[in-house]
Design an enzyme around this catalytic site. Structure first.
Site, PDB file in Angstrom:
ATOM      1  N   ARG A   1       0.855  -1.184   0.000  1.00  0.00           N
ATOM      2  CA  ARG A   1       0.000   0.000   0.000  1.00  0.00           C
ATOM      3  C   ARG A   1       0.893   1.237   0.000  1.00  0.00           C
ATOM      4  NH1 ARG A   1      -3.447  -2.919  -1.238  1.00  0.00           N
ATOM      5  NH2 ARG A   1      -5.500  -3.257  -0.298  1.00  0.00           N
TER       6      ARG A   1
ATOM      7  N   HIS B   1      -1.569  -0.375  -9.764  1.00  0.00           N
ATOM      8  CA  HIS B   1      -2.114  -1.336  -8.779  1.00  0.00           C
ATOM      9  C   HIS B   1      -2.594  -2.624  -9.466  1.00  0.00           C
ATOM     10  CE1 HIS B   1      -4.120  -1.683  -4.571  1.00  0.00           C
ATOM     11  NE2 HIS B   1      -3.908  -2.893  -5.085  1.00  0.00           N
TER      12      HIS B   1
ATOM     13  N   GLU C   1      -4.249   6.929  -4.375  1.00  0.00           N
ATOM     14  CA  GLU C   1      -4.843   6.334  -5.584  1.00  0.00           C
ATOM     15  C   GLU C   1      -6.275   6.820  -5.773  1.00  0.00           C
ATOM     16  OE1 GLU C   1      -4.465   2.053  -5.550  1.00  0.00           O
ATOM     17  OE2 GLU C   1      -2.351   2.211  -5.026  1.00  0.00           O
TER      18      GLU C   1
HETATM   19  C1  8YV Z   1      -6.722  -6.147  -4.847  1.00  0.00           C
HETATM   20  C2  8YV Z   1      -5.016  -5.713  -3.006  1.00  0.00           C
HETATM   21  O1  8YV Z   1      -6.775  -6.123  -6.216  1.00  0.00           O
HETATM   22  O2  8YV Z   1      -6.182  -7.522  -2.064  1.00  0.00           O
HETATM   23  C3  8YV Z   1      -5.528  -6.525  -1.888  1.00  0.00           C
HETATM   24  O3  8YV Z   1      -5.225  -6.162  -0.740  1.00  0.00           O
HETATM   25  O4  8YV Z   1      -4.285  -4.843  -2.823  1.00  0.00           O
HETATM   26  C4  8YV Z   1      -5.340  -5.861  -4.445  1.00  0.00           C
HETATM   27  O5  8YV Z   1      -4.357  -6.599  -5.044  1.00  0.00           O
HETATM   28  C5  8YV Z   1      -7.687  -5.160  -4.290  1.00  0.00           C
HETATM   29  O6  8YV Z   1      -7.471  -4.890  -2.961  1.00  0.00           O
HETATM   30  C6  8YV Z   1      -9.092  -5.618  -4.438  1.00  0.00           C
HETATM   31  O7  8YV Z   1      -9.968  -4.943  -3.556  1.00  0.00           O
END
Ligand code: 8YV
Length: 332
Positions: A247, A294, A276
């Protein structure tokens, strides 16, 4: 005649793979978002007023305002994603709303992309590809001193967060001849350390001064917000690279941009950003940055697996059982 139990009203905030949506429709009273436009906060509040189960994604902020205006029927937030920093977990818990996520199914895809960035930045992969594609440059052929990057074999990789994804990154990195160092809230077992030939650093500061590549693989929580703070980023060697597939909020992005501009660190591979979908233009302007939108977990297989996890969690809940992927396992 016994009445059939009422199907829960499930509101899904974004478009999911067809196979997932079809199955959800069969099992639940499902309301889909065909347009795939992210919902506004007002739309999320509306959804929380009528849904028994809400299925948000990383692009939805399920904050205090949404949760406090939710109807009493909202009992489960089945997040489509592993990270749950988009949900105000404390408020959800206080209101007795269960939160589940989709752990485990995007580990390998995310680790693959992390490894791709670990390779791409020091070896200038995107720069080389863009050079050949650029109609205004004409490649004059191979030259011994052109497009030189840096070797990763034998270098030290410092992994921040040795959970599932951190371990999967370590396994790949070992195969590429990197030495594994890590910092984690808790030291992992001796057996795992031996298996990964990993060196534990209790002090993140000390690890940062010694590694060549840093990979951020911890979740974003209040405790990890700006874990790579301005002070800590300055501890990195000028030859160091930073890779983040977790993140954006874990890194002080402004300071990262400043250090890249001044050449105080060598480069960054970033799949995630602090604000983002906006991306700090200073990062995009830097030739030392490989930036991705992402997409570390973006495989069709992974999305279907995530959908299956969401379905299992909702089905367990609807049948009166504890959903397997509860973020607060103590609840229920
Ligand atoms: C997802 C992600 O695509 O799962 C996670 O924590 O960061 C991502 O790879 C996204 O969060 C889907 O809500």
């Amino acid at each position: 005649m016994p009445s059939t139990p009422k199907k829960p009203v499930v509101i899904v905030t974004r478009k999911l793979p067809d196979v997932v949506e079809t199955r959800m429709r069969e099992l639940f009273e499902t309301r889909l978002n065909e347009s795939d436009n992210p919902m506004t906060q007002a739309e999320l509040v509306q959804a929380a007023k009528v849904a028994d189960v809400l299925v948000p994604t990383v692009t939805d902020r399920i904050d205090r305002a949404v949760l406090t205006q939710a109807g009493p029927q909202l009992r489960l937030i089945a997040n489509f994603g592993t990270g749950v920093d988009n949900v105000d977990l404390d408020t959800a818990r206080n209101r007795g709303i269960l939160v589940t996520n989709t752990p485990g199914v995007l580990t390998e895809d995310t680790a693959d992309m992390t490894m791709a960035l670990i390779l791409a930045v020091p070896r200038r992969i995107t720069e080389g590809a863009a050079y050949l594609r650029n109609p205004s440059t004409k490649w004059s052929g191979w030259s011994p001193t052109w497009m030189l990057g840096h070797r990763i074999y034998g270098k030290r990789l410092g992994i921040i967060g040795m959970g599932r994804i951190g371990q999967a990154v370590a396994r790949r990195a070992r195969a590429f001849g990197l030495q594994i160092h890590y910092h984690n809230r808790r030291r992992v077992s001796e057996a795992l350390e031996a298996d990964l030939e990993a060196t534990y650093w209790e002090s993140l500061d000390q690890m940062l001064t010694r590694v060549d590549i840093v990979s951020v693989n911890c979740p974003h929580t209040p405790a990890t917000y700006h874990l790579l703070s301005a002070r800590r980023l300055k501890l990195l060697k000028p030859t160091a690279y930073v890779v983040n597939t977790s993140r954006g909020e874990v890194i002080d992005e402004n300071e990262l941009a400043r250090l890249l501009e001044s050449g105080s660190i060598s480069g960054a591979g970033l799949d995630v950003f602090e604000h983002e979908p906006s991306v700090n233009p200073r990062l995009l302007a830097s030739e030392r940055v490989v930036a991705l939108p992402h997409m570390s977990s973006a495989t069709i297989e992974g999305r279907i697996d995530m959908g299956e996890k969401v379905i299992i969690n909702i089905k367990a809940f609807a049948d009166g059982h504890a959903p397997p992927d509860r973020v607060h396992p103590a609840m229920l």
